[in-house]
Every structure is written in C-alpha cells, then in structure tokens.
Design a protein around this motif. Sequence first.
Motif, PDB file in Angstrom:
ATOM      1  N   ALA A 156       0.866  -1.112  -0.135  1.00  8.52           N
ATOM      2  CA  ALA A 156      -0.083  -0.016   0.122  1.00  8.52           C
ATOM      3  C   ALA A 156       0.758   1.400  -0.024  1.00  8.52           C
ATOM      4  O   ALA A 156       0.497   2.226  -0.732  1.00  8.52           O
ATOM      5  CB  ALA A 156      -0.836  -0.114   0.940  1.00  8.52           C
ATOM      6  N   ARG A 157       2.091   1.271   0.758  1.00  8.68           N
ATOM      7  CA  ARG A 157       2.731   2.345   0.805  1.00  8.68           C
ATOM      8  C   ARG A 157       3.563   2.713  -0.376  1.00  8.68           C
ATOM      9  O   ARG A 157       3.594   3.681  -1.156  1.00  8.68           O
ATOM     10  CB  ARG A 157       3.910   2.393   1.865  1.00  8.68           C
ATOM     11  CG  ARG A 157       3.463   2.422   3.335  1.00  8.68           C
ATOM     12  CD  ARG A 157       4.548   2.528   4.280  1.00  8.68           C
ATOM     13  NE  ARG A 157       5.334   1.299   4.453  1.00  8.68           N
ATOM     14  CZ  ARG A 157       4.750   0.094   5.055  1.00  8.68           C
ATOM     15  NH1 ARG A 157       3.673   0.259   5.893  1.00  8.68           N
ATOM     16  NH2 ARG A 157       5.597  -0.834   5.276  1.00  8.68           N
ATOM     17  N   MET A 158       4.050   1.732  -1.378  1.00  6.00           N
ATOM     18  CA  MET A 158       4.497   1.734  -2.484  1.00  6.00           C
ATOM     19  C   MET A 158       3.582   2.039  -3.568  1.00  6.00           C
ATOM     20  O   MET A 158       4.002   3.039  -4.491  1.00  6.00           O
ATOM     21  CB  MET A 158       5.189   0.412  -3.137  1.00  6.00           C
ATOM     22  CG  MET A 158       6.580   0.046  -2.251  1.00  6.00           C
ATOM     23  SD  MET A 158       7.174  -1.177  -3.126  1.00  6.00           S
ATOM     24  CE  MET A 158       6.118  -2.562  -2.966  1.00  6.00           C
ATOM     25  N   GLN A 159       2.345   1.744  -3.504  1.00  4.05           N
ATOM     26  CA  GLN A 159       1.338   2.144  -4.496  1.00  4.05           C
ATOM     27  C   GLN A 159       0.839   3.586  -4.180  1.00  4.05           C
ATOM     28  O   GLN A 159       0.808   4.296  -5.252  1.00  4.05           O
ATOM     29  CB  GLN A 159      -0.052   1.258  -4.241  1.00  4.05           C
ATOM     30  CG  GLN A 159       0.259   0.015  -4.849  1.00  4.05           C
ATOM     31  CD  GLN A 159      -1.051  -0.953  -4.605  1.00  4.05           C
ATOM     32  OE1 GLN A 159      -1.810  -0.886  -3.442  1.00  4.05           O
ATOM     33  NE2 GLN A 159      -1.403  -1.833  -5.561  1.00  4.05           N
ATOM     34  N   ALA A 160       0.975   4.040  -3.008  1.00  3.18           N
ATOM     35  CA  ALA A 160       0.671   5.372  -2.652  1.00  3.18           C
ATOM     36  C   ALA A 160       1.894   6.245  -3.356  1.00  3.18           C
ATOM     37  O   ALA A 160       1.662   7.327  -3.914  1.00  3.18           O
ATOM     38  CB  ALA A 160       0.558   5.648  -1.147  1.00  3.18           C
ATOM     39  N   SER A 161       3.180   5.681  -3.183  1.00  2.93           N
ATOM     40  CA  SER A 161       4.138   6.565  -3.709  1.00  2.93           C
ATOM     41  C   SER A 161       4.283   6.555  -5.140  1.00  2.93           C
ATOM     42  O   SER A 161       4.414   7.786  -5.882  1.00  2.93           O
ATOM     43  CB  SER A 161       5.381   5.828  -3.261  1.00  2.93           C
ATOM     44  OG  SER A 161       6.643   6.194  -4.009  1.00  2.93           O
ATOM     45  N   LEU A 162       3.899   5.661  -5.686  1.00  7.14           N
ATOM     46  CA  LEU A 162       3.651   5.530  -7.371  1.00  7.14           C
ATOM     47  C   LEU A 162       2.396   6.246  -7.816  1.00  7.14           C
ATOM     48  O   LEU A 162       2.833   7.237  -8.791  1.00  7.14           O
ATOM     49  CB  LEU A 162       3.563   4.063  -7.569  1.00  7.14           C
ATOM     50  CG  LEU A 162       3.283   3.739  -9.206  1.00  7.14           C
ATOM     51  CD1 LEU A 162       4.556   4.181  -9.753  1.00  7.14           C
ATOM     52  CD2 LEU A 162       3.056   2.209  -9.087  1.00  7.14           C
ATOM     53  N   SER A 163       1.510   6.258  -7.081  1.00  4.69           N
ATOM     54  CA  SER A 163       0.388   7.186  -7.509  1.00  4.69           C
ATOM     55  C   SER A 163       0.659   8.586  -7.395  1.00  4.69           C
ATOM     56  O   SER A 163       0.420   9.284  -8.170  1.00  4.69           O
ATOM     57  CB  SER A 163      -0.727   6.731  -6.550  1.00  4.69           C
ATOM     58  OG  SER A 163      -1.874   7.807  -6.663  1.00  4.69           O
ATOM     59  N   ALA A 164       1.328   8.892  -6.339  1.00  6.72           N
ATOM     60  CA  ALA A 164       1.961  10.590  -6.295  1.00  6.72           C
ATOM     61  C   ALA A 164       3.084  10.817  -7.181  1.00  6.72           C
ATOM     62  O   ALA A 164       2.733  11.574  -7.894  1.00  6.72           O
ATOM     63  CB  ALA A 164       2.623  10.617  -4.907  1.00  6.72           C
ATOM     64  N   GLN A 165       3.663   9.740  -7.682  1.00  7.93           N
ATOM     65  CA  GLN A 165       4.685   9.969  -8.869  1.00  7.93           C
ATOM     66  C   GLN A 165       3.970  10.179 -10.014  1.00  7.93           C
ATOM     67  O   GLN A 165       4.234  11.301 -11.028  1.00  7.93           O
ATOM     68  CB  GLN A 165       5.569   8.920  -9.080  1.00  7.93           C
ATOM     69  CG  GLN A 165       6.656   8.539  -8.096  1.00  7.93           C
ATOM     70  CD  GLN A 165       7.443   7.519  -7.937  1.00  7.93           C
ATOM     71  OE1 GLN A 165       7.902   7.269  -9.198  1.00  7.93           O
ATOM     72  NE2 GLN A 165       7.632   6.611  -7.242  1.00  7.93           N
TER      73      GLN A 165
END
Length: 346
Positions: free
Chosen positions: A50-59
């Motif tokens: 979930a943390r990586m998906q949020a980071s990816l989403s932000a990018q």
Amino acid sequence: MFRIGIDLGGTNIKAVILDKNNRILASDTCPTHASDGFDGVMKSICGSVARMQASLSAQLTDSGDISPDPKEAAFSPASFCGGMTVPGQICGPGGPVLYAPNIGWHDVDPVGYLRDHLGISFKLANDADAIALAEAVVGAGADYPSILMLALGTGVGGAYILDRKIFDGFGLFGGEFGHIPLVHGGRPCPCGITGCFEQYCSASGLARIAREALEENLKACKDSTDHGDACRVTLLWDLCGHDPERLNTVHLFEAAKKEDPTAVRVLTDFFDHLSEGITGLVNIFRPGAVIIGGGLAEAGDALFIPVNERVSRMTYGSSYIPAPPVLKASGGIYTGAVGAALLQEA
Ligand SMILES: [Zn+2]
C-alpha cells in the motif's frame, strides 16, 4: 503492468515496484514481525504494498499520467502483478508454502491471501532463485542469457538461470549446488552425506577450516621444542584477538595477503575446492558467466583472480572456447525483491 517484488526475510520485508524496463519506481522496507504469525506477516506485506502504491500514485499524479484522485485512476489491482520470495520450501510458483522455519510457517497459502486481500496475482520463488534471476536480468550477468549463480554464505546457495528463466529441476529440488559430493569420505554435512561442496566453500565452512588450522598451528608450536620458523604462530591468532571462535574469512584473507603460511595453505585449498566445484558445474551447464555472491565475494580480486585462473585452465575445451568468466554479483539490498518482481513478465 507494474510488477511488485516482495523479498520476505526472517527480520525484514524488502519490496519494490518495477516498470516495464525493470527500473525501480518505488521501494519499501519494514520489519517482518514473524512472531505475529502468518496473518501478521501478510498484513506487514500488504502495508508495504500500500505504501509503494501510494508513492507510485503520487509520482504518476505529479507527472500528469493519471487523474489526481488515485481512486478514480487507472490504478486498479489489474494494473499490478507480483512475485514474492519465501525463505523455505514451496510447492511451485502458485504455492502453498510447505514450511519456512525462520518465520514459523507451515502449510500456508500467501498467494491466496494476497489475491483475496489485494486482488493481485503473485508467484512464489525461493530466495536464492530470485537473487540469481535478478543478477541474470539486471545485474552482473545481464550480458549473458544463461548464468550460474553461487552464493557463498552460511551455506552455498545456487541457481541456474537458463535463457533468463529459473531452472528448478524435478520437484523444484534442482539447483542445490551446495550439496554436490565434492570430497570422497570428506566432512559430514547436515544433509546426511559427507564431502558436500558447502562444507568446503561456504563462508561458514571456510571459517571452520581456518579455525581448525589455527588450532593445529597453536598445538604444533606448543609441542615444538624448536622456536624457529617451523613453529611460528600464525597471524590468525592475533587477528582473531586470541579467540578462535571469532576468527572469520576476512581475517583469513588479511593474513594471506601478508603471506602467512597457514592462511595461504587454507586459502589455496579453498580456491582448489571452489574451482573444482565451479568447473564441474560449468562442464554440465556451460553458462555464459558464473556469478558469485554472498559475504565471501567481498574478498574481490584476492578470490576472483585465482579462481578464474583455475576454472579457465580446468574447463573442458577451454583452449577452443574460453571458459565462462567468474564474476562478482552486483548485489544491493533490493536484489531479492527485484528478482521476485521479475518472476512476472513485463
Ligand atoms: Zn550436504
């Protein structure tokens, strides 16, 4: 399609998301919490994803690739697939995990859990296989379609990567290079036979042999009435702080560099054994390169020069077709996670 890679260790979970060019877009490290049982570990993994998906989403939002609201975006579970390493015995890429003693797992189904909780399809692999796959595709072996990997650590982990795919053997029991019988009637191995490759060539095996050599040297000096060179105490004695239990392979290479006869003799035997094991494997598989990882690879040229010289000389037909180079693994803390992600096609 984004590929998630999870490297599940006894202490930490390391995770990445790769793009189609195998670049790391997001990464995460968190504690495994193995004492919380299977559900606790899987919750940690889902949190990491979930943390990586949020980071990816932000990018992607910043780059204007998707709508500002990740919930509306083309960012559904169908955009992801993944792979996961398990430090234990699995029943194939779809699971289940038969046992993973370091984290206390017995007969559990992480692929089913991740499908039910994240809606994402995962594949499983053994950690040594995943690391070898990463080295073959994006690491030291990237110039060669097929490589052989040996990790010289507590044991000798290994894997053969054929055309950038893991070669598992029947029942997934292939690639156990650490248990090649190398020395007839040799040192006993916990696997039940004697003379296994890893008893001579793992970092632990080599340190044990060095400790025995140190103790023999001390005994010889004590017994000797000659106080000349014949009973000179090895440098290993000072390097380990007069505690043989603390003697390690770094001390061994350091003493050999100063031409300490005991260390030179132990290392010469080690280079011979390692090169014989590698040459046997090379003569079977003839990979494009042999990649060495694990703690012992840090010895650098002091290891790779003598081993390459021996393997080159002993390999079948090397006067016609050169023997494959023996290279140091590129390593890195996310290598296992990248290898797990590479279990899925880009
Ligand atoms: Zn064995």
